[in-house]
Design an enzyme around this catalytic site. Structure first.
Site, PDB file in Angstrom:
ATOM      1  N   ASP A   2       1.334  -0.972   0.280  1.00  6.13           N
ATOM      2  CA  ASP A   2      -0.309  -0.262   0.261  1.00  6.13           C
ATOM      3  C   ASP A   2       1.076   1.318   0.069  1.00  6.13           C
ATOM      4  OD1 ASP A   2      -1.669   2.437   0.433  1.00  6.13           O
ATOM      5  OD2 ASP A   2      -3.009   0.785   2.314  1.00  6.13           O
TER       6      ASP A   2
ATOM      7  N   ASP B 194      -5.270   5.873  -9.571  1.00  8.62           N
ATOM      8  CA  ASP B 194      -7.029   5.488  -9.865  1.00  8.62           C
ATOM      9  C   ASP B 194      -7.092   7.234  -9.848  1.00  8.62           C
ATOM     10  OD1 ASP B 194      -9.865   4.821  -9.091  1.00  8.62           O
ATOM     11  OD2 ASP B 194      -9.508   3.181  -8.592  1.00  8.62           O
TER      12      ASP B 194
END
Length: 217
Positions: A98, A120
């Site tokens: 992450d 994104d």
């Protein structure tokens, strides 16, 4: 873009801990000197490497540098790893991790350039904090980038591009380059551009590619 699960990719990732860190504990310091032959070389990192076309191409073009590709999806990370192993790209390390923990994974002031490619867009307002150009992420990038380091950002999403311009400007960053149609520019940055797999697809549809380079003042 979520990829279909591929069991071979998960297996490959588990079999090669020397080449990829799989969900590393952010509380455990990573010894990068053991993972690179010479960690003193200039370091570039890509957050959200997808299938790896960009980071593997760049690593092959620049053996004088070290590269780290960070990708959250195991299947995508496995695809990059397969390319790395098959083509013997020794100056590339991977992380299936992450990006929110990036400041804990890397030494302070160690990165020369940080790439954000086709992230994104998280278009809904309630998801703003997940955008990779949100203030909390910029805090982390500033921690790991060298004083002379910079960010290079590309997207086909106009909304995310405009948001990122505002976010970086409000953070006090300085822009070195801004383009609203990278593929039709006629300058040095356009000429040395390395496409991602998504970039190739979006540009083929006629979508303009937005780009910015910026550094912390």
């Amino acid at each position: 873009m979520r990829l279909r699960n591929k069991p071979w990719a998960q297996k490959l990732v588990k079999e090669h801990p020397e080449a990829i860190l799989n969900e590393p504990d952010p509380e455990v310091k990573i010894n990068w000197n053991e993972r690179f032959e010479d960690f003193s070389k200039p370091l570039a990192i890509e957050i959200g490497s997808g299938k790896g076309q960009f980071i593997t191409t760049l690593a092959k073009q620049h053996p004088e540098m070290n590269f780290i590709g960070v990708e959250l999806q195991t299947t995508a990370a496995g695809m990059i790893l397969r390319t790395k192993l098959n083509e013997g790209i020794d100056n590339l390390q991977l992380m299936c991790a992450d990006a929110a923990n990036i400041a804990q994974y890397l030494p302070k002031n160690s990165v020369d350039v940080l790439y954000l490619n086709f992230s994104d867009p998280w278009p809904k307002t309630r998801h703003e904090k997940r955008r990779l150009t949100y203030q909390s992420f910029l805090d982390k990038y500033q921690t790991v980038l060298k004083d002379e380091g910079h960010i290079e950002f590309k997207t086909d999403n106009r909304g995310l591009f405009e948001y990122s311009l505002i976010s970086l400007n409000n953070y006090g960053m300085k822009f070195d380059h801004v383009s609203v149609d990278l593929h039709n520019d006629d300058d040095e940055i356009a000429q040395r551009n390395v496409e991602t797999e998504y970039e190739h697809k979006f540009a083929a549809k006629g979508n303009p590619i937005y780009c910015l380079h910026a550094h912390f003042a």
